[in-house]
Design an enzyme around this catalytic site. Sequence first.
Site, PDB file in Angstrom:
ATOM      1  N   CYS A 119     100.559 121.985 -24.780  1.00 15.26           N
ATOM      2  CA  CYS A 119      99.393 121.564 -24.013  1.00 15.26           C
ATOM      3  C   CYS A 119      98.789 120.283 -24.605  1.00 15.26           C
ATOM      4  O   CYS A 119      99.363 119.209 -24.455  1.00 15.26           O
ATOM      5  CB  CYS A 119      98.379 122.708 -23.937  1.00 15.26           C
ATOM      6  SG  CYS A 119      97.119 122.492 -22.653  1.00 15.26           S
ATOM      7  N   HIS A 207     101.807 127.183 -21.910  1.00 13.72           N
ATOM      8  CA  HIS A 207     101.643 127.958 -23.147  1.00 13.72           C
ATOM      9  C   HIS A 207     102.737 129.018 -23.269  1.00 13.72           C
ATOM     10  O   HIS A 207     102.598 130.130 -22.751  1.00 13.72           O
ATOM     11  CB  HIS A 207     100.261 128.613 -23.170  1.00 13.72           C
ATOM     12  CG  HIS A 207      99.147 127.648 -23.354  1.00 13.72           C
ATOM     13  ND1 HIS A 207      98.658 127.303 -24.588  1.00 13.72           N
ATOM     14  CD2 HIS A 207      98.456 126.904 -22.447  1.00 13.72           C
ATOM     15  CE1 HIS A 207      97.689 126.411 -24.449  1.00 13.72           C
ATOM     16  NE2 HIS A 207      97.553 126.147 -23.156  1.00 13.72           N
ATOM     17  N   GLU A 209     103.420 130.819 -25.715  1.00 14.14           N
ATOM     18  CA  GLU A 209     103.011 131.909 -26.596  1.00 14.14           C
ATOM     19  C   GLU A 209     102.326 133.048 -25.858  1.00 14.14           C
ATOM     20  O   GLU A 209     102.154 134.135 -26.413  1.00 14.14           O
ATOM     21  CB  GLU A 209     102.080 131.381 -27.700  1.00 14.14           C
ATOM     22  CG  GLU A 209     100.701 130.949 -27.251  1.00 14.14           C
ATOM     23  CD  GLU A 209     100.614 129.528 -26.732  1.00 14.14           C
ATOM     24  OE1 GLU A 209      99.509 128.966 -26.725  1.00 14.14           O
ATOM     25  OE2 GLU A 209     101.660 128.969 -26.317  1.00 14.14           O
TER      26      GLU A 209
END
Length: 705
Positions: A119, A207, A209
């Site tokens: 990001c 993202h 994660e």
Amino acid sequence: MAADLERKRTRSNSSKEQSGDDIPNVKKEKKDVETTDGLVDKVAILDAGAQYGKVIDRRIRELNVKADLLPLNAPLQELIAEGYKAVIISGSPESVVLSADLSCDGQIFLYNMPILGICYGMQLMNRHLGGKVSQGQLREDGQFSISLDTSCELFKELTEKQDVLLTHGDSVTINDVANQLETVARSGNLVAAVAHKSKPFYGVQFHPETDLTTNGKKMLKNFLFNIANIQPSFTLTKRLDCCLHNIKEAVGDNRVLVLVSGGVDSTLCAALMYKALDTDQILPLHVDTGFMRKNESKQVKESLKLIGMDLKVINAQVAFMNGQTVVVGRDGQEYMTKPLKAATYSEHKRNIIGDTFIKVVTEEVPELMEIDGNILLVQGTLRPDLIESASSMASSHANMIKTHHNDTKLVRYMRDQGRVIEPLKDFHKDEVREIGVDLGLPEQFLKRHPFPGPGLAIRIICADNPFMVEDWTDINMKLKLLVSFHELMEHTTPIAKSLLSSISSPAERVFLMELSQQFSLHACLLPIRTVGVQGDRRSFSHPAVISGSVRPPWTDLIKLAKIIPKVLHCVNRVTWVFGDPVEGPIEEVTPTFLTATPLGKLREVDYLTNEILRESGTMDSISQMPIVLIPIHFDHRPLTPSCQHSVVLRPFITADFMTGLPAVPGKDIPVEVVSKLEVLISACSGISRVLYDLTGKPPGTTEWE
């Protein structure tokens, strides 16, 4: 209460046997502990203040790779000296365009160490290598589908279309990518990922994660093992054993006052105390704030007694209703809030409640505030609480989304004095439940839906006046045009042209066209504000309502709810309102405060809703279902005052509560259950309409405040 604690401490402080004195009815099994000795490959996570920084750390460690969270500006030479094999640059609430001072050591882009920018990290990489980042008309907040170049090593063994979590306002367009980089993923006309043409540098706008990036774990594996050639030789100490060790070390011979609400976090926290410490060191305390669910305090005391916890219950309803605290205004000056029963601003409510908790318990046990006292406060703070409160314990650059009651100014003061123990502060909700399973807590506690510490107080949107954004009329017009998109093409007004230019995705244009041709929908803003999280920052914006004389097309409505905040940045939440179409505009509110009438309404509706969820067997299919009372009277007659409230259903699907999706009727929750709830709640006294929240996290938070 201090005397109670003193009387309970009748046994010696000699060490217990290693198995500990458990809660009587909790299992005493103990699994093996996995540890790692010696040198292991490790990754540096450069923290730019992301909401998900700790999630990155967790995901890396779950892949058996050691990770360290470091300041964003950690120098390259330090990274080399410490032996890091790769660098991950996190997201941030800041703007690469506006925050030139928040940057990493540019030397890392001259070296050959593998880098993954996430990001903000991708945008930072692009700018350092000569590309551009721009602030455009388009936001992306939520789960969206992107197109990958599957020949890229980062996306090895993945299909071209992937669902990912995007949350950003700044963007990189195709023409603004640095010459040394190439575009390897797209979201419409925006860049979703880049790769260096010759170095092991990769950047993703999304993202990987988070749970909402479906194959994010595979992408992280590709980066760690295929690109950075890291060996997965690190294993974590088992969470339960780590907690018990830390508790024994932190508490020692002191005594602990454990705040227990009855939720999974505080219940597990208390259970850990009983496992790690002598029973006479512990006093579990439940505070009835007056904002509990129907019969909640009584049920909590009775259910915890079954597993050996004898709670002391304090009735502090008057203290909370009249509670005040000191806050800092926009001018930097401190001032006293109104009493809670007269407060309307959500942050004031949260700060008052958090500080009143501390005042109430320290009145019971004055030793808590004594630096050299031997009583410590224990609370079930989780990692998301600290992240959303922008605690320095979580990140040095995080943006405050909302103040959690366990991280107010008074709590931070006590924490700085070493008076607070928080054994779960490094964990997320799903990890906490796993620890509870290891500890042997009964399912009735582990599967309980979360209920916020401030209780019903933050599920009542208080207001004394309507709030309307500066361009209120224009935004309402854009909303109407958006849901009647097939008519938009015929409009030549500046508003219509502006709206059309902000919808750049051909697929979204086709969707809006087909939806508006098939269904006659209406949309307008509500003159209130709700809390959201967009681009790692707090938003405090309008909810929008959609209505129509049709059976709700739920899947299409949820897709529409993703598009609206992309193009209308003053909207962070989208709802469907049952009943007749709402033409709008809605420009009045029912004056609402934390007083007996709205609390009574919400308490009864909340009780009714949870009974129906239990009876229908639906409780386990959703993660949480906040019921929110809003000060909107949809159908009151002209020239008569607004006097009723409406109710919002917020069924939510998530594992860690950092991100999540709205429950889809017909998929995650039976349509029949939703319909039954709407009918029964609408029949309740003083309720105008029922709404259904269609918003993911982001852009909305789980709770409305």
